[in-house]
Design a protein around this motif. Structure first.
Motif, mmCIF file in Angstrom:
data_model
loop_
_atom_site.group_PDB
_atom_site.id
_atom_site.type_symbol
_atom_site.label_atom_id
_atom_site.label_comp_id
_atom_site.label_asym_id
_atom_site.label_seq_id
_atom_site.Cartn_x
_atom_site.Cartn_y
_atom_site.Cartn_z
ATOM 1 N N ARG A 25 0.756 -1.378 0.276
ATOM 2 C CA ARG A 25 -0.336 -0.484 -0.034
ATOM 3 C C ARG A 25 1.169 1.014 0.002
ATOM 4 N N VAL A 26 0.198 2.345 -0.366
ATOM 5 C CA VAL A 26 1.332 3.648 -0.737
ATOM 6 C C VAL A 26 1.081 4.439 1.191
ATOM 7 N N ILE A 27 2.390 4.831 1.260
ATOM 8 C CA ILE A 27 2.335 5.784 2.566
ATOM 9 C C ILE A 27 2.926 7.111 1.795
ATOM 10 N N GLY A 30 2.248 10.006 5.057
ATOM 11 C CA GLY A 30 2.685 8.895 6.504
ATOM 12 C C GLY A 30 1.442 9.630 7.800
ATOM 13 N N THR A 31 1.126 10.096 7.862
ATOM 14 C CA THR A 31 0.618 11.126 9.016
ATOM 15 C C THR A 31 -0.817 10.219 9.337
ATOM 16 N N ASP A 32 -1.538 9.810 8.594
ATOM 17 C CA ASP A 32 -2.423 7.893 9.214
ATOM 18 C C ASP A 32 -1.968 7.140 8.367
ATOM 19 N N VAL A 33 -0.852 6.979 8.417
ATOM 20 C CA VAL A 33 -0.569 5.765 8.492
ATOM 21 C C VAL A 33 0.494 5.404 10.030
ATOM 22 N N THR A 73 -0.310 18.470 -0.464
ATOM 23 C CA THR A 73 -0.641 18.927 0.475
ATOM 24 C C THR A 73 -0.851 20.099 0.982
ATOM 25 N N TYR A 74 -1.494 20.210 2.430
ATOM 26 C CA TYR A 74 -2.263 20.962 3.129
ATOM 27 C C TYR A 74 -1.390 22.003 2.704
ATOM 28 N N ALA A 75 -0.164 22.569 3.092
ATOM 29 C CA ALA A 75 0.124 23.254 2.641
ATOM 30 C C ALA A 75 0.379 24.624 1.576
ATOM 31 N N GLY A 106 0.924 16.473 6.158
ATOM 32 C CA GLY A 106 -0.364 15.587 5.051
ATOM 33 C C GLY A 106 -1.154 15.864 3.472
ATOM 34 N N THR A 107 -1.791 15.156 2.715
ATOM 35 C CA THR A 107 -2.242 15.047 1.554
ATOM 36 C C THR A 107 -3.762 14.751 1.413
ATOM 37 N N LEU A 108 -3.416 14.865 0.157
ATOM 38 C CA LEU A 108 -5.044 15.502 -0.342
ATOM 39 C C LEU A 108 -5.162 14.425 -0.660
HETATM 40 C C1 LIG Z 1 -1.831 15.333 14.775
HETATM 41 C C2 LIG Z 1 -2.755 14.899 13.700
HETATM 42 C C3 LIG Z 1 -3.853 15.629 13.163
HETATM 43 C C4 LIG Z 1 -4.603 15.907 11.972
HETATM 44 N N1 LIG Z 1 -5.549 16.508 11.720
HETATM 45 C C5 LIG Z 1 -6.635 15.749 11.060
HETATM 46 C C6 LIG Z 1 -7.798 17.237 10.577
HETATM 47 O O1 LIG Z 1 -8.003 18.133 11.103
HETATM 48 N N2 LIG Z 1 -8.443 16.491 9.715
HETATM 49 C C7 LIG Z 1 -8.618 15.348 8.947
HETATM 50 O O2 LIG Z 1 -9.240 15.390 7.494
HETATM 51 N N3 LIG Z 1 -7.049 14.753 9.098
HETATM 52 C C8 LIG Z 1 -6.582 14.909 10.294
HETATM 53 N N4 LIG Z 1 -5.361 14.267 10.011
HETATM 54 C C9 LIG Z 1 -5.341 12.964 9.870
HETATM 55 C C10 LIG Z 1 -4.224 13.235 8.290
HETATM 56 O O3 LIG Z 1 -3.030 14.135 8.604
HETATM 57 C C11 LIG Z 1 -5.356 13.379 7.343
HETATM 58 O O4 LIG Z 1 -6.298 12.367 5.858
HETATM 59 C C12 LIG Z 1 -3.773 13.794 5.593
HETATM 60 O O5 LIG Z 1 -4.727 13.856 4.873
HETATM 61 C C13 LIG Z 1 -3.113 12.109 5.543
HETATM 62 O O6 LIG Z 1 -2.693 12.143 4.138
HETATM 63 P P1 LIG Z 1 -1.483 11.347 4.486
HETATM 64 O O7 LIG Z 1 -0.467 12.072 2.839
HETATM 65 O O8 LIG Z 1 -0.611 11.716 5.139
HETATM 66 O O9 LIG Z 1 -1.448 10.103 4.141
HETATM 67 P P2 LIG Z 1 -0.755 8.369 4.807
HETATM 68 O O10 LIG Z 1 -0.317 8.828 6.310
HETATM 69 O O11 LIG Z 1 0.386 8.311 3.757
HETATM 70 O O12 LIG Z 1 -2.570 7.849 3.708
HETATM 71 C C14 LIG Z 1 -3.167 7.712 4.409
HETATM 72 C C15 LIG Z 1 -3.517 6.632 3.488
HETATM 73 O O13 LIG Z 1 -4.316 6.646 2.450
HETATM 74 C C16 LIG Z 1 -3.543 5.934 1.504
HETATM 75 N N5 LIG Z 1 -3.428 6.401 0.306
HETATM 76 C C17 LIG Z 1 -2.115 8.093 0.843
HETATM 77 N N6 LIG Z 1 -2.293 8.546 -0.667
HETATM 78 C C18 LIG Z 1 -2.622 7.541 -1.383
HETATM 79 C C19 LIG Z 1 -2.337 7.893 -3.482
HETATM 80 N N7 LIG Z 1 -2.519 8.476 -3.511
HETATM 81 N N8 LIG Z 1 -3.720 6.583 -3.461
HETATM 82 C C20 LIG Z 1 -3.745 5.555 -3.302
HETATM 83 N N9 LIG Z 1 -3.699 5.530 -1.672
HETATM 84 C C21 LIG Z 1 -3.066 6.971 -1.192
HETATM 85 C C22 LIG Z 1 -2.607 5.068 2.204
HETATM 86 O O14 LIG Z 1 -2.244 3.756 2.098
HETATM 87 C C23 LIG Z 1 -3.334 5.332 3.355
HETATM 88 O O15 LIG Z 1 -4.136 4.260 3.324
HETATM 89 C C24 LIG Z 1 -4.761 14.113 11.835
HETATM 90 C C25 LIG Z 1 -3.682 13.291 11.340
HETATM 91 C C26 LIG Z 1 -2.416 14.038 12.830
HETATM 92 C C27 LIG Z 1 -1.078 12.978 12.784
#
Ligand SMILES: Cc1cc2nc3c(=O)[nH]c(=O)nc-3n(C[C@H](O)[C@H](O)[C@H](O)COP(=O)(O)OP(=O)(O)OC[C@H]3O[C@@H](n4cnc5c(N)ncnc54)[C@H](O)[C@@H]3O)c2cc1C
Length: 290
Positions: A25-27, A30-33, A73-75, A106-108
């Motif tokens: 699976r993709v990372i 990583g903020t959710d993974v 990213t959100y930024a 974190g990414t969209l």
């Molecule tokens: C401290 C903290 C605060 C947060 N606050 C909020 C908040 O206020 N609101 C909110 O909505 N979320 C929040 N989050 C959750 C998180 O930041 C978001 O959901 C973020 O957008 C996830 O993006 P990521 O790139 O970090 O995903 P990852 O952690 O890298 O991946 C998340 C999931 O998506 C999959 N994935 C990622 N990219 C792709 C892709 N391109 N194609 C297919 N699968 C993919 C991964 O396999 C995994 O299952 C928070 C998290 C933390 C740790």
């Protein structure tokens, strides 16, 4: 902490090949993974890092269509003049996510693929009628966002398939749009309820094709067709906005959990929708005076 086999891709082709070969699976950010891995609940033993794949990080316009790459990213969203102009509710949502560190990583695409009922970008994307481009080795498809989100933390993505980008049409002018979120504390809060609205006006000043979408009140973020029907063809007045806000009750099915009771969520959904609609209406009035 869960242990993983880890691969890193530098290009989209390499990412798709590594995913197909490894079954991983993709990372992305990583903020959710990483949170899930720490709890030992991430549903894979192989991770493929996409964060260096530059082809997936862009915000652009192609005719009347706006496209945002999954690794945006959100930024990035907050810094985009194009999105401030065409997707203000999405920008408002990005501003509420986590802390600056979360918004930098974190990414969209991660927010969509994580499919949390409370994901903050999802209601704004629903109000934009956003479509999602999914790609895998040897194929691609484009689906409306609502069809990508299948249930709480469940998407319709197939093995080896990734979110490439989202797209939406530049809204007609004038359109008011807003996003509001109720959390249990001021910052770093996951939504108890979140709401996005979009109010486009036609040439006669009547509401044409309004969108109202809510999160954390159903298994997936949902639109409220009943609220949208109340708004359709009406002029902007507080009575109509209030009746539309009350109508969301027909389209939501909140549960009780650690963040709030179902009853609290129903009341909050109505009040938050009314406020978001008034904010969007105010934007249009101010735009007309400018
Ligand atoms: C401290 C903290 C605060 C947060 N606050 C909020 C908040 O206020 N609101 C909110 O909505 N979320 C929040 N989050 C959750 C998180 O930041 C978001 O959901 C973020 O957008 C996830 O993006 P990521 O790139 O970090 O995903 P990852 O952690 O890298 O991946 C998340 C999931 O998506 C999959 N994935 C990622 N990219 C792709 C892709 N391109 N194609 C297919 N699968 C993919 C991964 O396999 C995994 O299952 C928070 C998290 C933390 C740790």
């Amino acid at each position: 902490m869960q242990e993983f086999d880890f691969y890193a891709a530098n290009t989209l082709d390499e990412l798709l090949r590594l995913l197909a070969q490894s079954g991983g699976r993709v990372i992305a950010g990583g903020t959710d993974v990483l949170v899930q891995a720490q709890r030992g609940v991430f549903p894979a033993s192989v991770l493929v890092d996409a964060s260096r794949v530059r082809e997936l990080r862009f915000i652009g316009q192609d005719g009347e269509t706006i496209r945002i790459g999954a690794l945006t990213t959100y930024a990035d969203i907050l810094a985009s003049p194009l999105l401030r102009e065409t997707a203000p509710a999405l920008v408002m949502a990005a501003a509420t996510v986590g802390a600056p560190q979360t918004r930098a990583r974190g990414t969209l695409g991660g927010n969509i693929a994580n499919a949390s009922p409370a994901g903050d970008t999802l209601p704004p994307l629903l109000t934009l009628d956003a479509t999602v481009r999914l790609v895998k080795r040897g194929g691609e498809r484009v689906l409306p966002l609502a069809e990508v989100l299948c249930g709480p933390r469940q998407t319709c993505l197939e093995p080896g398939e990734i979110i490439h980008s989202v797209a939406f049409r530049r809204p007609s002018q004038p359109t008011g749009a807003a996003f509001l979120k109720l959390g249990n504390r001021q910052g770093m809060a996951i939504a108890v309820v979140n709401v996005a609205v979009s109010l486009p006006l036609d040439d006669d000043g009547r509401i044409a094709g309004a969108r109202v979408a809510l999160g954390a009140v159903a298994p997936t973020p949902v639109r409220s067709p009943r609220a949208e029907a109340v708004l359709y063809g009406q002029s902007l007045n507080d009575d109509v906005l209030e009746r539309a806000a009350q109508a969301v009750l027909y389209d939501i099915a909140p549960i009780t959990d650690v963040r709030g009771s179902a009853d609290y969520r129903r009341k909050a959904a109505v009040r938050l929708t009314a406020r978001a609609l008034r904010l969007a209406a105010q934007q249009i009035r101010e735009g007309a005076q400018a």
